[in-house]
Motif scaffolding. Structure first.
Motif, mmCIF file in Angstrom:
data_model
loop_
_atom_site.group_PDB
_atom_site.id
_atom_site.type_symbol
_atom_site.label_atom_id
_atom_site.label_comp_id
_atom_site.label_asym_id
_atom_site.label_seq_id
_atom_site.Cartn_x
_atom_site.Cartn_y
_atom_site.Cartn_z
ATOM 1 N N LYS A 4 12.666 -8.937 -10.366
ATOM 2 C CA LYS A 4 11.902 -7.860 -10.362
ATOM 3 C C LYS A 4 11.657 -7.326 -11.657
ATOM 4 C CE LYS A 4 11.836 -6.740 -5.427
ATOM 5 N NZ LYS A 4 11.989 -5.710 -4.175
ATOM 6 N N ASN A 6 12.223 -4.300 -12.489
ATOM 7 C CA ASN A 6 13.234 -3.332 -12.304
ATOM 8 C C ASN A 6 14.373 -3.813 -13.390
ATOM 9 O OD1 ASN A 6 11.533 -3.053 -9.994
ATOM 10 N ND2 ASN A 6 12.391 -1.107 -9.702
ATOM 11 N N ASP A 26 0.207 -5.496 -10.707
ATOM 12 C CA ASP A 26 0.125 -4.452 -11.444
ATOM 13 C C ASP A 26 0.066 -4.782 -12.803
ATOM 14 O OD1 ASP A 26 1.346 -1.964 -12.858
ATOM 15 O OD2 ASP A 26 1.288 -1.053 -10.739
ATOM 16 N N LEU A 29 2.670 -2.797 -15.235
ATOM 17 C CA LEU A 29 3.858 -3.499 -15.354
ATOM 18 C C LEU A 29 3.897 -4.735 -16.040
ATOM 19 C CD1 LEU A 29 5.315 -2.445 -11.807
ATOM 20 C CD2 LEU A 29 5.961 -1.437 -13.902
ATOM 21 N N THR A 134 5.947 -8.473 -10.994
ATOM 22 C CA THR A 134 5.404 -7.201 -11.534
ATOM 23 C C THR A 134 4.413 -6.476 -10.224
ATOM 24 O OG1 THR A 134 3.784 -8.058 -12.679
ATOM 25 C CG2 THR A 134 5.530 -7.561 -13.999
ATOM 26 N N PHE A 137 4.548 -0.637 -7.771
ATOM 27 C CA PHE A 137 5.989 0.315 -7.140
ATOM 28 C C PHE A 137 5.589 0.927 -5.636
ATOM 29 C CE2 PHE A 137 8.223 1.570 -11.239
ATOM 30 C CZ PHE A 137 8.706 0.233 -11.392
ATOM 31 N N SER A 138 6.501 1.137 -4.816
ATOM 32 C CA SER A 138 6.158 1.903 -3.587
ATOM 33 C C SER A 138 6.152 3.375 -4.018
ATOM 34 C CB SER A 138 7.559 1.610 -2.823
ATOM 35 O OG SER A 138 8.553 2.518 -3.330
ATOM 36 N N GLU A 141 9.171 4.831 -5.212
ATOM 37 C CA GLU A 141 9.630 4.226 -6.719
ATOM 38 C C GLU A 141 8.813 4.553 -7.732
ATOM 39 O OE1 GLU A 141 11.082 -0.604 -5.964
ATOM 40 O OE2 GLU A 141 9.014 -0.123 -5.749
ATOM 41 N N LEU A 142 7.261 5.180 -7.595
ATOM 42 C CA LEU A 142 6.674 5.650 -8.682
ATOM 43 C C LEU A 142 7.009 6.951 -8.762
ATOM 44 C CD1 LEU A 142 4.293 5.527 -10.216
ATOM 45 C CD2 LEU A 142 2.529 5.967 -8.170
ATOM 46 N N PHE A 145 9.703 6.981 -11.237
ATOM 47 C CA PHE A 145 9.274 6.397 -12.416
ATOM 48 C C PHE A 145 8.750 7.825 -13.143
ATOM 49 C CE2 PHE A 145 5.502 5.513 -14.479
ATOM 50 C CZ PHE A 145 6.096 4.654 -15.956
ATOM 51 N N ASN A 171 -0.752 5.989 -6.719
ATOM 52 C CA ASN A 171 -0.423 4.871 -6.784
ATOM 53 C C ASN A 171 -0.727 4.047 -8.135
ATOM 54 O OD1 ASN A 171 1.125 5.067 -4.407
ATOM 55 N ND2 ASN A 171 -0.728 4.665 -3.240
ATOM 56 N N MET A 173 -0.060 3.034 -11.656
ATOM 57 C CA MET A 173 1.141 3.190 -12.648
ATOM 58 C C MET A 173 0.679 3.466 -14.041
ATOM 59 S SD MET A 173 4.419 2.546 -11.666
ATOM 60 C CE MET A 173 5.095 2.078 -13.082
#
Length: 333
Positions: A4, A6, A26, A29, A134, A137-138, A141-142, A145, A171, A173
């Protein structure tokens, strides 16, 4: 190996891979992954960089270039853009062959947002290839971030600020990153951002999907098309990717017309071109807006826009992309 986004930074501390595949929906990302890999490579080696749009499955030409010598530097970086949904067996074998004996002085990044990890599974066993997912994010997670980005930019803030940024960017990013970048530009050593101050600098940037652009062009919703293109341009999206999306739709209409001209029924033509039954009606309506000649003129217009993009004239390119979307919506009058 498949990882991932991350875990990319940790992986970059190891020896470089021959090929990095970037997959997932995304765009922020995906682009950040490419930027990180390029920084990692160029920090080690001074290299020549080439950007290639691979739309015709000509992988043999790509790997021929990878094994060639640069005229300017000892090392080379290839940034490949692959915007197809499938990777055929021949292409997969060519990639495997290259991975068995890659050019150690060339790094290849392949941006393939429409491919999935299952399609690339046969390549994951090679120790010199890396597949980076990529996916968006959930919400949790966002938010993490946003908090980490505020901290890394030394932005002092009230406790409610991360949640406010999250709500405004919904949502998206790239929108979140742009918002924090905007705040960093007006940040000072002793400034503490309150919710009131933040609200003055943030605008509602609800989630949008670049692939919706094609749908709204075919439907003929010009207002939505212009809105999506405007948001993509404001968030520093790629003109090449937008052009590819629109060109694919035009080619699909051309292929559909050709099948109908050859006395293939509309339903069978749609099935052959993998147009879902629930979408076939909007393509039936869209076809009525164009003659064969007009569709060819649209393709020629796409080529003109491509030349503008290559000349790095961003403002003119976005204007032309808006014109192209309107022509798809209303037809060539």
């Amino acid at each position: 190996m498949i990882i991932k986004y991350n875990y990319l930074q940790a992986n970059l501390k190891k020896n470089p891979n021959a090929i990095y595949f970037l997959i997932g929906s995304d765009q922020y990302l995906l682009n950040e992954s490419a930027v990180s890999i390029k920084k990692f490579w160029k920090k080690k080696f001074e290299s020549d960089e080439n950007i290639l749009d691979l739309n015709d499955n000509d992988w043999s030409e790509t790997f021929h270039l990878a094994n060639s010598y640069s005229l300017f530097t000892e090392y080379m970086l290839l940034d490949i853009r692959y915007h197809k949904k499938i990777l055929d067996a021949n292409s997969l074998n060519l990639i495997k062959n290259y991975l068995t004996k890659p050019n150690e002085k060339c790094l290849i990044i392949i941006r393939a947002p429409l491919l999935n990890s299952k399609q690339l599974q046969p390549l994951s066993t090679y120790n010199n290839s890396l597949i980076i997912q990529t996916n968006p994010f959930s919400p949790f997670e966002l938010e993490k971030f946003i908090i980490s980005q505020l901290k890394s930019n030394n932005i002092k803030h009230d406790a409610s600020v991360p949640e406010l940024i999250f709500q405004n960017c919904q949502n998206n990013m790239l929108a979140a990153a742009q918002a924090i970048e905007k705040l960093s530009l007006i940040n000072t050593e002793n400034k503490v951002f309150s919710a009131k101050i933040i609200s003055e600098y943030l605008s509602d940037q609800s989630e949008y999907h670049i692939y919706d652009l094609a749908k709204f062009c075919i439907i003929g919703n010009a207002e939505k098309c212009l809105d999506i293109i405007k948001k993509i341009s404001e968030t520093k999206g790629e003109e090449t990717f937008v052009l590819w999306i629109l060109t694919q739709e035009i080619r699909l209409l051309i292929n559909l017309k050709q099948l109908l001209n050859n006395n293939i029924t509309f339903d069978i033509a749609c099935k052959n071109l993998k147009i879902w039954p629930q979408k076939s009606q909007i393509y039936h309506v869209a076809l009525k807006r164009f003659t064969d000649f007009q569709l060819q003129k649209l393709i020629k217009f796409c080529c003109e826009i491509d030349e503008i993009i290559k000349s790095n004239n961003a403002n003119s390119a976005w204007d032309k992309l808006q014109q192209l979307s309107l022509l798809l919506c209303y037809g060539w009058k």
